[in-house]
Scaffold this active site. Structure first.
Site, PDB file in Angstrom:
ATOM      1  N   ASP A  10       0.881  -1.161   0.000  1.00  0.00           N
ATOM      2  CA  ASP A  10       0.000   0.000   0.000  1.00  0.00           C
ATOM      3  C   ASP A  10       0.932   1.229   0.000  1.00  0.00           C
ATOM      4  OD1 ASP A  10      -2.380   1.598   0.524  1.00  0.00           O
ATOM      5  OD2 ASP A  10      -1.647   1.748   2.592  1.00  0.00           O
ATOM      6  N   LEU A  11       0.404   2.403  -0.293  1.00  0.00           N
ATOM      7  CA  LEU A  11       1.288   3.579  -0.355  1.00  0.00           C
ATOM      8  C   LEU A  11       1.204   4.429   0.913  1.00  0.00           C
ATOM      9  CD1 LEU A  11       3.230   5.310  -2.108  1.00  0.00           C
ATOM     10  CD2 LEU A  11       1.220   6.497  -2.955  1.00  0.00           C
ATOM     11  N   ASP A  12       0.063   5.116   1.066  1.00  0.00           N
ATOM     12  CA  ASP A  12      -0.080   6.024   2.206  1.00  0.00           C
ATOM     13  C   ASP A  12      -0.125   5.241   3.515  1.00  0.00           C
ATOM     14  OD1 ASP A  12      -0.664   8.116   3.922  1.00  0.00           O
ATOM     15  OD2 ASP A  12      -2.812   7.979   3.539  1.00  0.00           O
ATOM     16  N   THR A  18       1.470  10.206   3.797  1.00  0.00           N
ATOM     17  CA  THR A  18       0.803  11.317   3.113  1.00  0.00           C
ATOM     18  C   THR A  18      -0.496  11.705   3.825  1.00  0.00           C
ATOM     19  OG1 THR A  18       0.123   9.615   1.552  1.00  0.00           O
ATOM     20  CG2 THR A  18       1.732  11.197   0.766  1.00  0.00           C
ATOM     21  N   LYS A  46      -8.353   7.112   5.919  1.00  0.00           N
ATOM     22  CA  LYS A  46      -7.181   6.374   5.438  1.00  0.00           C
ATOM     23  C   LYS A  46      -7.607   5.215   4.541  1.00  0.00           C
ATOM     24  CE  LYS A  46      -3.706   7.504   8.829  1.00  0.00           C
ATOM     25  NZ  LYS A  46      -2.877   7.036   9.945  1.00  0.00           N
ATOM     26  N   GLY A  47      -7.022   5.139   3.365  1.00  0.00           N
ATOM     27  CA  GLY A  47      -7.326   4.056   2.444  1.00  0.00           C
ATOM     28  C   GLY A  47      -8.629   4.260   1.667  1.00  0.00           C
ATOM     29  N   VAL A  48      -9.360   5.329   1.980  1.00  0.00           N
ATOM     30  CA  VAL A  48     -10.650   5.619   1.328  1.00  0.00           C
ATOM     31  C   VAL A  48     -10.390   6.521   0.119  1.00  0.00           C
ATOM     32  CG1 VAL A  48     -12.924   6.682   1.705  1.00  0.00           C
ATOM     33  CG2 VAL A  48     -11.810   5.433   3.562  1.00  0.00           C
ATOM     34  N   ARG A  50     -10.718   9.354  -2.957  1.00  0.00           N
ATOM     35  CA  ARG A  50     -10.972  10.793  -2.861  1.00  0.00           C
ATOM     36  C   ARG A  50     -12.464  11.114  -2.834  1.00  0.00           C
ATOM     37  NH1 ARG A  50      -8.321  13.744  -7.653  1.00  0.00           N
ATOM     38  NH2 ARG A  50      -6.717  12.260  -7.035  1.00  0.00           N
ATOM     39  N   SER A 115      -2.564   0.617  -4.200  1.00  0.00           N
ATOM     40  CA  SER A 115      -2.995   1.821  -3.479  1.00  0.00           C
ATOM     41  C   SER A 115      -4.295   2.379  -4.033  1.00  0.00           C
ATOM     42  CB  SER A 115      -1.896   2.879  -3.609  1.00  0.00           C
ATOM     43  OG  SER A 115      -2.370   4.164  -3.306  1.00  0.00           O
ATOM     44  N   ALA A 116      -5.043   3.099  -3.188  1.00  0.00           N
ATOM     45  CA  ALA A 116      -6.277   3.756  -3.626  1.00  0.00           C
ATOM     46  C   ALA A 116      -5.985   5.098  -4.285  1.00  0.00           C
ATOM     47  CB  ALA A 116      -7.181   3.974  -2.415  1.00  0.00           C
ATOM     48  N   SER A 117      -4.741   5.560  -4.178  1.00  0.00           N
ATOM     49  CA  SER A 117      -4.436   6.922  -4.628  1.00  0.00           C
ATOM     50  C   SER A 117      -4.224   7.045  -6.132  1.00  0.00           C
ATOM     51  CB  SER A 117      -3.182   7.426  -3.910  1.00  0.00           C
ATOM     52  OG  SER A 117      -2.811   8.684  -4.444  1.00  0.00           O
ATOM     53  N   LYS A 118      -4.878   8.059  -6.709  1.00  0.00           N
ATOM     54  CA  LYS A 118      -4.679   8.353  -8.131  1.00  0.00           C
ATOM     55  C   LYS A 118      -3.358   9.083  -8.340  1.00  0.00           C
ATOM     56  CE  LYS A 118      -9.415   8.275  -9.606  1.00  0.00           C
ATOM     57  NZ  LYS A 118     -10.553   8.895 -10.237  1.00  0.00           N
ATOM     58  N   ASN A 119      -2.766   9.556  -7.259  1.00  0.00           N
ATOM     59  CA  ASN A 119      -1.494  10.286  -7.347  1.00  0.00           C
ATOM     60  C   ASN A 119      -0.292   9.389  -7.078  1.00  0.00           C
ATOM     61  OD1 ASN A 119      -2.613  13.025  -7.702  1.00  0.00           O
ATOM     62  ND2 ASN A 119      -3.477  12.667  -5.677  1.00  0.00           N
ATOM     63  N   LYS A 146     -11.093  -0.585  -1.908  1.00  0.00           N
ATOM     64  CA  LYS A 146     -10.913  -1.439  -0.734  1.00  0.00           C
ATOM     65  C   LYS A 146     -12.099  -1.154   0.208  1.00  0.00           C
ATOM     66  CE  LYS A 146      -5.924  -0.541  -1.040  1.00  0.00           C
ATOM     67  NZ  LYS A 146      -4.801   0.177  -0.461  1.00  0.00           N
ATOM     68  N   GLU A 170      -0.220  -3.306   4.672  1.00  0.00           N
ATOM     69  CA  GLU A 170      -1.320  -2.342   4.747  1.00  0.00           C
ATOM     70  C   GLU A 170      -1.368  -1.632   6.090  1.00  0.00           C
ATOM     71  OE1 GLU A 170      -3.868  -0.661   3.839  1.00  0.00           O
ATOM     72  OE2 GLU A 170      -4.148  -1.263   1.764  1.00  0.00           O
ATOM     73  N   ASP A 171      -1.858  -0.390   6.088  1.00  0.00           N
ATOM     74  CA  ASP A 171      -2.030   0.333   7.358  1.00  0.00           C
ATOM     75  C   ASP A 171      -3.500   0.604   7.659  1.00  0.00           C
ATOM     76  OD1 ASP A 171      -2.322   2.276   5.238  1.00  0.00           O
ATOM     77  OD2 ASP A 171      -2.274   3.793   6.807  1.00  0.00           O
TER      78      ASP A 171
HETATM   79  P1  B16 Z   1      -5.887  10.448  -3.990  1.00  0.00           P
HETATM   80  P2  B16 Z   1      -3.517   4.398   0.104  1.00  0.00           P
HETATM   81  C1  B16 Z   1      -5.189   6.508   0.036  1.00  0.00           C
HETATM   82  O1  B16 Z   1      -3.911   5.956  -0.139  1.00  0.00           O
HETATM   83  C2  B16 Z   1      -5.195   7.456   1.231  1.00  0.00           C
HETATM   84  O2  B16 Z   1      -4.968   6.738   2.431  1.00  0.00           O
HETATM   85  C3  B16 Z   1      -6.533   8.144   1.327  1.00  0.00           C
HETATM   86  O3  B16 Z   1      -6.549   9.032   2.420  1.00  0.00           O
HETATM   87  C4  B16 Z   1      -6.800   8.884   0.010  1.00  0.00           C
HETATM   88  O4  B16 Z   1      -8.068   9.532   0.034  1.00  0.00           O
HETATM   89  C5  B16 Z   1      -6.735   7.891  -1.147  1.00  0.00           C
HETATM   90  O5  B16 Z   1      -5.476   7.255  -1.152  1.00  0.00           O
HETATM   91  C6  B16 Z   1      -6.974   8.541  -2.492  1.00  0.00           C
HETATM   92  O6  B16 Z   1      -5.916   9.410  -2.760  1.00  0.00           O
HETATM   93  O7  B16 Z   1      -6.771  11.604  -3.640  1.00  0.00           O
HETATM   94  O8  B16 Z   1      -4.419  10.786  -4.067  1.00  0.00           O
HETATM   95  O9  B16 Z   1      -6.360   9.702  -5.222  1.00  0.00           O
HETATM   96  O10 B16 Z   1      -3.410   4.224   1.591  1.00  0.00           O
HETATM   97  O11 B16 Z   1      -4.547   3.490  -0.542  1.00  0.00           O
HETATM   98  O12 B16 Z   1      -2.177   4.325  -0.579  1.00  0.00           O
HETATM   99 MG    MG Z   2      -2.785   3.197   3.381  1.00  0.00          MG
END
Ligand code: B16
Ligand code: MG
Length: 219
Positions: A10-12, A18, A46-48, A50, A115-119, A146, A170-171
Site C-alpha cells: 500500500d502507499l499512504d 501522506t 485512510k485508504g478511502v 478521494r 494503493s487507492a491513490s490516483k497520485n 478497498k 497495509e495500514d
Molecule cells: P488520492 P492508500 C489513500 O492511499 C489514502 O490513504 C486516502 O486518504 C486517500 O483519500 C486515497 O489514497 C486517495 O488518494 O486523492 O491521491 O487519489 O493508503 O490506498 O495508498
Molecule cells: Mg494506506
C-alpha cells in the site's frame, strides 16, 4: 527462475505518510462549508478514495452540495494536496521501507503497489522508489475500492503470482480486509488495535526481517 512469492505495498501509511497532507488539504476544503475536520475523522479517511472521502466529510458536516460544487471541492482539494506532494523527497520514505524493498528486489521477487491513490505514480517518482516496482496498481486502475479485493487481485495478476502466494503490507482496516478477502497473507503496519484482522502486526518495517518474509507460507 520464476519466484513463487509476490509482495504488494500500500502507499499512504506504508511507504510514506501522506495522511498528514491529505488532512491539511481536506481541512481547507471542509472549511468552505464551515466544517472543522478532526484528527479522529481523518483517521477514518485512510485508504478511502478521494470521492468517498468527500462524501464522508459532507455527511459528517450534514452538508449538501451540487454535483458541480462536489467536483470543484474534490479538484481543489487535490490541487492543494499536490502542493505538499511536490515538495516530497527521499527523506519522506518511512523507516525501513527502502531497505526491505532492496532485499526483496535483490532476491528476485516481484513487487507491486496496491494503493487507492490516483497520485501514486507521482508520489513514488518524487521519493525515488519507482524503479523497485514491477507493477503499479492504483486508484486509476480499479473500479472497486478497498475493502473490495480488486486492487490486490490485479496486482497478483500483473506479477504472475497466485493470490495465496502474495504478501500485502497495509495500514488501513479496509486494506487488511481486502487482502484477507483475496486470500493473501496480510501484514498490518501501525496500531494493531485498528488492524485486528491482520495475519501479522508490526509497528514499522524496522521490525520486519527479510528472513521472516521469506519463510511465510500461504494460509
Ligand atoms: P488520492 P492508500 C489513500 O492511499 C489514502 O490513504 C486516502 O486518504 C486517500 O483519500 C486515497 O489514497 C486517495 O488518494 O486523492 O491521491 O487519489 O493508503 O490506498 O495508498
Ligand atoms: Mg494506506
Amino acid at each position: 527462475m520464476k519466484k513463487e512469492k509476490g509482495f504488494i505495498f500500500d502507499l499512504d501509511g506504508v511507504i510514506v505518510d501522506t495522511a498528514k497532507f491529505h488532512f491539511l488539504a481536506w481541512k481547507k476544503a471542509a472549511a468552505e462549508f464551515d466544517f472543522e475536520l478532526t484528527h479522529t475523522q481523518n483517521e477514518q479517511l485512510k485508504g478511502v478514495s478521494r470521492v468517498d472521502s468527500l462524501k464522508k466529510i459532507l455527511k459528517w458536516a450534514n452538508a449538501e452540495v451540487s454535483q458541480e460544487k462536489f467536483n470543484e471541492l474534490a479538484a481543489n482539494k487535490n490541487a492543494d494536496y499536490l502542493t505538499y506532494v511536490d515538495k516530497m523527497t527521499e527523506a519522506d520514505i518511512l523507516p525501513g521501507v527502502k531497505e526491505i524493498l532492496t532485499e526483496i528486489k535483490a532476491a528476485g521477487y516481484p513487487i507491486s503497489l496496491g494503493s487507492a491513490s490516483k497520485n501514486a505514480p507521482r508520489i513514488l517518482d518524487k521519493v525515488g522508489l519507482t524503479p523497485f516496482f514491477d507493477a503499479l496498481v492504483d486508484g486509476n486502475s480499479v473500479s472497486k475500492a478497498k475493502p473490495d479485493p480488486e486492487v490486490f487481485l490485479i496486482a497478483a495478476e500483473k506479477m504472475h503470482v497466485q493470490p495465496h502466494n502474495c504478501i500485502v503490507f497495509e495500514d488501513a482496516e479496509a486494506g487488511i480486509e481486502a487482502a484477507n478477502k483475496a486470500k493473501m497473507i496480510s501484514i498490518g503496519l501501525g496500531n494493531p488495535e485498528n488492524l485486528k484482522e491482520a495475519d501479522y502486526n508490526f509497528s514499522s518495517f524496522n521490525e520486519i526481517t527479510f528472513n521472516f518474509l521469506k519463510q511465510l507460507q500461504p494460509k
